[in-house]
Motif scaffolding. Structure first.
Motif: not given
Ligand SMILES: Nc1nc2c(c(=O)[nH]1)N[C@H]1C(S)=C(S)[C@@H](COP(=O)(O)OP(=O)(O)OC[C@H]3O[C@@H](n4cnc5c(N)ncnc54)[C@H](O)[C@@H]3O)O[C@H]1N2
Ligand code: MOO
Length: 410
Positions: A27, A30-32, A35, A160, A173, A179
């Motif tokens: 990913v 920005v979408d991590a 996770r 973060s 990435s 998930r």
């Protein structure tokens, strides 16, 4: 279901033995957030990438500095101006300095930075009125991380802070674990949608929201949620729909011995789903196993407090294992009881409470005056954790030290 009580750890070990990490996906950073890393991540860059200034000031050669004071300043020629982002590496001869801003590369010929507060801030010639030791305010190339150094371990839930470290280390990435997809099914003919008016015998379905919220808080995805009446055929159809879209199916209600308990009826006799009476209160009747297609299935007892505790003790560790997280069990810490309460005895008690701090240490106050009753749904709003009380303890007194788990930051 055997009438013998199963120890909590034995049931949890069964659950964990059937739980396996899901495959990896990549990913963008920005979408991590939130996770879980599938592999160790190492640095692609040196951090910092070059010697750079930690202060706005002047890059100098230490040997030119002498011992400056307001009475006897050292005066140097300013031969370059280096803002952050510059790629310049100007040569500095004897008696020369470069004006430099925080983060800009320190010229190869300089070894020390003098903060501008110690100078007259000149742009052609600078008068330096105070000294600094050799190497002052130079942030050295690779002093934080060298290329190949570890940034974050596999199994880390990306905060973060961790995402920012990955970005700084040259990554765009992250390889994370897919998930788990979770389907929620609440059973009960008494259930109506939240907000609907209730007739005698009816109650709002709160467990669907509770389980869906807990799944989301754990970092998994809720892919479906439905309510079914106490009807075995309706439940069988709902389980089939759930299994088609989910890695994990969480059922609430209907696992006990009642005449209309559909989960019990549907799965009794299954070779892959077990019913157990676990030695805990709340949360005694539990169902767990795998469905024909391989999805894990949990049948949690329907009482809302039982659902919360059972989820935290069994479902959450399973989801975290599927997620590949390294720590799947919550830390157990100590707290002092501000009030006493009675225990059921014979089973480990999980008492919802408000964990706080009275200035001298951690405290716990029962969320309900009525203790750990599994139906006390109203008290859940005030709980941020729970006490765990040994089966041998008949009563907890104010001032006693007990084991607690905090599920939320205070
Ligand atoms: N004769 C016995 N009766 C019971 C036993 C027992 O050993 N022998 N065990 C008790 C214990 S302990 C528990 S826990 C419950 C578990 O029962 P079920 O899983 O079958 O749950 P239900 O009967 O369906 O519901 C229990 C309770 O929870 C309310 N509920 C159910 N679903 C929801 C929902 N979605 N939202 C809000 N509230 C819900 C339901 O109305 C019941 O009040 O069995 C004891 N009985
Ligand atoms: O074990 Mo049940 O979950 O106490 O009410």
């Amino acid at each position: 279901m055997s009438s013998e009580l199963v120890p909590i750890e034995v049931h949890r070990d069964r659950v964990l033995a059937a739980s396996h990490r899901l495959p990896t996906e990549t990913v963008p950073l920005v979408d991590a957030l939130g996770r879980v890393l599938a592999d160790d991540v190492t640095s692609r860059f040196e951090l910092p990438p070059w010697d750079n200034s930690g202060m706005d000031g002047y890059a100098v050669r230490f040997t030119d500095l002498g011992s400056p004071s307001p009475e006897h300043p050292t005066v140097l020629d300013v031969v370059a101006d280096l803002p952050a982002g510059t790629g310049l590496d100007p040569a500095l001869g004897s008696g020369q300095a470069a004006r430099i801003m925080t983060g800009a590369p320190v010229p190869s010929d300089a070894d020390t930075v003098i903060p501008l507060e110690l100078t007259d801030q000149g742009t052609v010639r600078v008068s330096i009125e105070g000294g600094r030791p050799l190497g002052a305010h130079v942030r050295r190339r690779a002093e934080d991380r060298a290329v190949g150094d570890l940034i974050a371990r596999a199994g880390t839930r990306l905060s973060s802070r961790a995402v920012s470290a990955l970005a700084s280390a040259g990554h765009a990435s992250a390889d994370v674990v897919r998930r788990p997809r979770v389907a929620v099914i609440a059973t009960g003919s008494e259930l109506v949608a939240p907000g609907e008016s209730i007739g005698r015998g009816q109650i709002p379905d709160s467990n669907s929201l509770l389980v869906a919220g807990l799944v989301t808080e754990t970092g998994a995805l809720v892919v479906s949620a439905e309510r079914v009446a106490d009807d075995v055929d309706a439940l069988a159809a709902a389980v089939e729909r759930a299994e088609a879209v989910a890695d994990v199916v969480v059922l609430t209600g209907g696992v006990s011995v009642g005449a209309y308990d559909p989960v019990k009826a549907l799965f009794t006799g299954s070779a892959t789903i077990q019913f157990a009476k676990v030695s805990m209160q709340p949360g005694k009747p539990q169902a767990f196993g795998t469905l024909p297609g391989g999805a894990l299935v949990f049948g949690l007892p329907g009482n809302p407090v039982s659902v919360w505790i059972s989820f935290d003790v069994f479902v959450r560790p399973a989801l975290l294992t599927l997620l590949g997280q390294s720590d799947v069990l919550r830390p157990v810490v100590s707290a002092v009881a501000t009030e006493g309460w009675r225990t059921p005895g014979g089973r480990t008690q999980y008492l919802p409470g408000r964990i706080g701090d009275d200035g001298s240490g951690r405290t716990i106050t029962p969320a309900s005056k009525r203790g750990s009753g599994s139906h006390l749904v109203g008290s859940l709003a005030g709980a941020n954790g729970y006490a765990i009380v040994d089966p041998s303890v008949a009563e907890v007194h104010a001032g006693d030290t007990v084991s607690v788990v905090e599920v939320e930051q205070r």
